[in-house]
Design an enzyme around this catalytic site. Structure first.
Site, short mmCIF file in Angstrom:
data_model
loop_
_atom_site.label_atom_id
_atom_site.label_comp_id
_atom_site.label_asym_id
_atom_site.label_seq_id
_atom_site.Cartn_x
_atom_site.Cartn_y
_atom_site.Cartn_z
N VAL A 433 45.98 80.86 32.02
CA VAL A 433 45.19 80.11 31.05
C VAL A 433 44.98 80.94 29.79
O VAL A 433 44.53 82.10 29.86
CB VAL A 433 43.82 79.72 31.64
CG1 VAL A 433 43.05 78.85 30.65
CG2 VAL A 433 43.98 79.01 32.97
N ASP A 434 45.32 80.37 28.65
CA ASP A 434 44.99 80.98 27.37
C ASP A 434 43.47 80.86 27.16
O ASP A 434 42.85 79.92 27.66
CB ASP A 434 45.75 80.23 26.26
CG ASP A 434 45.24 80.59 24.88
OD1 ASP A 434 45.31 81.77 24.53
OD2 ASP A 434 44.76 79.67 24.19
#
Length: 642
Positions: A433-434
């Protein structure tokens, strides 16, 4: 150019496979995908090498109708459905009449007269109702192919010809040998009645599976009210078709009306405020509360004015609007095929020839075991095998479930861009996940003119539902890895706020891709969730790529799954939907295979080998075959309630 053409005349997955194979073999065609459920062919072709007319002609040569004019598709479909209903009615009238004579409910005199009347009734059913099967089967056999129509044609033709032979030659041929003979005109009549009834029920059930697509295509209005000012204070308002709207046109939208285009508000008013109208954008954002829109604010086609009215200046029209882009994504997804569906299609393509081989073996076995005295049993058992086998159930098992799953996802503001992604999502065991833009957003209450000495805790805020979504994923044994370009202190702080156990700080675009590949090497099925250009490498490398709807265009283009509402709770929801959809596919396939595995031997008369004098007669084989297809579609419809 890529175009989607409606295709008429396909009865089973073998038909769809034949059309698809024909299209792919055409010069200039790069790719083709045929959907039995949607009755469409998506063709990617080079216009300099071939044309839509050439494609239509190639499909026509193998016995199917490809419709170039998409606007005529609905009319053709309605006409076909009406014809099908009439044929069902006539087939049952003929079948009931034949049964009445066969069972001696109606006595016509001698046996010869009864047989001749039944012959005429069965012939009427075959010629008027069943001729489409015969034409399709003949064209398929010219290309050395077999499909569902081939099975119906052979079973009805052979039992009719055998019965006609017995009507005129039974006494001379069989009676002279001391063999008791009968006619079986009720068999082709009942087979056609059951097959047509099954197809009618199947069409109605399939109609339920495409409901989500119809609901989407009905979002935008078909007309709009154009406002023209002649510059002298005179305003003229006229109702015009959506297709005629041009950029810059000003359109009036009142309370309860749908916004016809993507555009900006020129002016607005309501009883609550003098400069705003309140518009329901829940179809795009998932937010139930109407949003206040003042002059200069963006609005989108298909959204509904709940309070007040406004004048909208058109910016994007037709296929360029946000809602039409969503519809296009859903349609492309439905036209695509998952690996499981392609595998099933390959199996279905060889199913009909395998059934014909099984029927031949059944006939030869009865002749060898019973001799000439069992000629009738040999023919009827072989025909029962041909009729009871159902490739349709296998061919429909996967696409019906996928269609409903993709439609359900769209209703939950999750856009699945290809069927393979829906199948793979359930197997995701690690999610990268960014952080910035995906988990966190700038704090709207901060005055950024103060510069950067601000603490990171104040510069950003966690998106709504992030912690709940992360917790749900981790409870499902999915490891979540947060990747952040921030320093270690900031990354640790936001990871803790989100409830993420694994995180890295100071990362660049290549580091995200490296983590994805490292996790894949360690045996994980990896999902990537991002929103920016710096996420695109990792999105492309992941097994399933997910983009949030407010991300960059390039991230959204690459992603297989898009969450337009920017709500991360949609991620565990998408995985749960994938799980239930694939579970339903396997249920459908299991019952389709079990049905054929059990029914084909019973129709062949295998119980006679164990001293049980019973087998499935051809007419009941037809009923079972129809029921199997309908049951698969009805089972898939259960997914709509989830």
């Amino acid at each position: 150019m890529k175009k989607t053409f409606p295709v008429a005349g396909m009865a089973c997955s073998a038909c769809a496979a034949h059309v698809e194979e024909t299209l792919r073999a055409l010069p200039g065609v790069r790719e083709a995908s045929v959907s039995l459920l949607l009755r469409t062919a998506a063709v990617d072709f080079d216009e300099s090498a071939t044309s839509a007319e050439a494609i239509r002609e190639a499909v026509s040569n193998i016995g199917y109708d490809l419709i170039i004019d998409g606007s005529a598709a609905a009319e053709v479909e309605q006409r076909s459905y009406k014809v099908l209903k009439h044929r069902v009615l006539l087939a049952w009238v003929c079948a009931a009449a034949v049964m009445a004579v066969s069972m001696r409910w109606v006595v016509l005199g001698g046996e010869d007269l009864s047989n001749q009347v039944m012959l005429l009734l069965a012939l009427l059913s075959i010629v008027v109702c069943g001729r489409g099967f015969y034409v399709s089967a003949f064209r398929s056999m010219l290309h050395l192919r077999a499909n569902m129509d081939t099975l119906v044609t052979l079973s009805t033709a052979i039992t009719f010809i055998f019965s006609a032979f017995n009507t005129f030659c039974g006494t001379a041929v069989w009676g002279a040998r001391g063999i008791e003979w009968h006619t079986y005109f009720d068999t082709p009549a009942m087979i056609l009645a059951f097959v047509f009834t099954g197809r009618l029920l199947e069409e109605r059930a399939k109609d339920g599976t495409t409901k989500a697509v119809r609901e989407l295509t009905g979002i935008a209005p078909t007309t709009a009210r154009l406002v023209k000012d002649d510059g002298n204070g005179n305003v003229e308002i006229s109702e015009i078709p959506i297709a005629t709207i041009r950029r810059g046109d000003r359109l009036e939208v009142r309370a309860g009306w749908k916004v016809p285009v993507d555009g900006v508000v020129a002016s607005a008013e309501s009883f609550m405020t003098a400069d705003k109208a309140y518009i329901d954008e829940s179809m795009l954002t998932g937010e139930p509360a109407p949003a206040g829109k003042a002059a200069g604010d963006r609005v989108f086609a298909g959204t509904i004015v709940r309070q007040g009215s406004c004048i909208v200046e058109a910016r994007l029209t037709g296929s360029d609007t946000a809602v039409e882009q969503i519809i296009a994504i859903v349609r492309r997804s439905l036209e695509s095929k998952s690996p499981l569906e392609r595998a099933t299609d390959r199996l279905s393509a060889i199913f009909a020839p395998a059934v014909l081989a099984a029927a031949l073996i059944t006939f030869l076995a009865w002749r060898l075991i019973g001799g000439e005295g069992q000629i009738a049993m040999a023919i009827m058992s072989a025909m029962a095998v041909v009729v009871v086998a159902c490739p349709c159930a296998m061919g429909l098992a996967t696409p019906t479930a996928l269609m409903i799953g993709i439609g359900n996802a769209a209703k939950k503001h999750i856009l699945i861009k290809d069927a393979a992604a829906l199948e793979t999502l359930r197997r995701v065991s690690a999610l990268v996940v960014d952080k910035t833009g995906t988990l966190t957003v700038p704090n709207p209450n901060i005055d950024f003119t103060k510069g950067e000495e601000l603490p990171f805790e104040e510069r950003e805020q966690l998106k709504e539902n992030v912690a709940e979504a992360i917790n749900s994923l981790q409870q499902s044994d999915i490891q979540v890895f947060m990747m952040s370009g921030d320093n270690a202190a900031a990354a640790e702080y936001w990871a803790e706020k989100a409830g993420i156990r694994h995180w890295q700080s100071g990362v660049k675009a290549g580091d995200k891709e490296a983590l994805v590949r490292q996790l894949q090497r360690s045996g994980h099925v990896v999902g990537m969730l991002g929103d920016g250009i710096n996420d695109t490498q990792a999105l492309a490398a992941a097994d399933v790529s997910i983009a949030v709807g407010k991300g960059t265009d390039v991230a959204i283009d690459i992603a297989q799954v898009v969450i337009p509402a920017d709500d991360l709770s949609a991620v565990p929801a998408a995985i749960a939907l994938s799980t239930s959809t694939v579970r339903l596919i396997w249920q459908n396939l299991f019952w389709a295979f079990i049905y054929n595995i059990v029914c084909i031997p019973l129709a062949a008369g295998v119980l006679y080998a164990f001293g049980i004098a019973w087998s499935i007669p051809p007419m009941w084989a037809a009923a079972l075959m129809a029921l199997s297809s309908v049951s698969v579609v009805l089972n898939s419809l259960r997914l709509r309630a989830r």
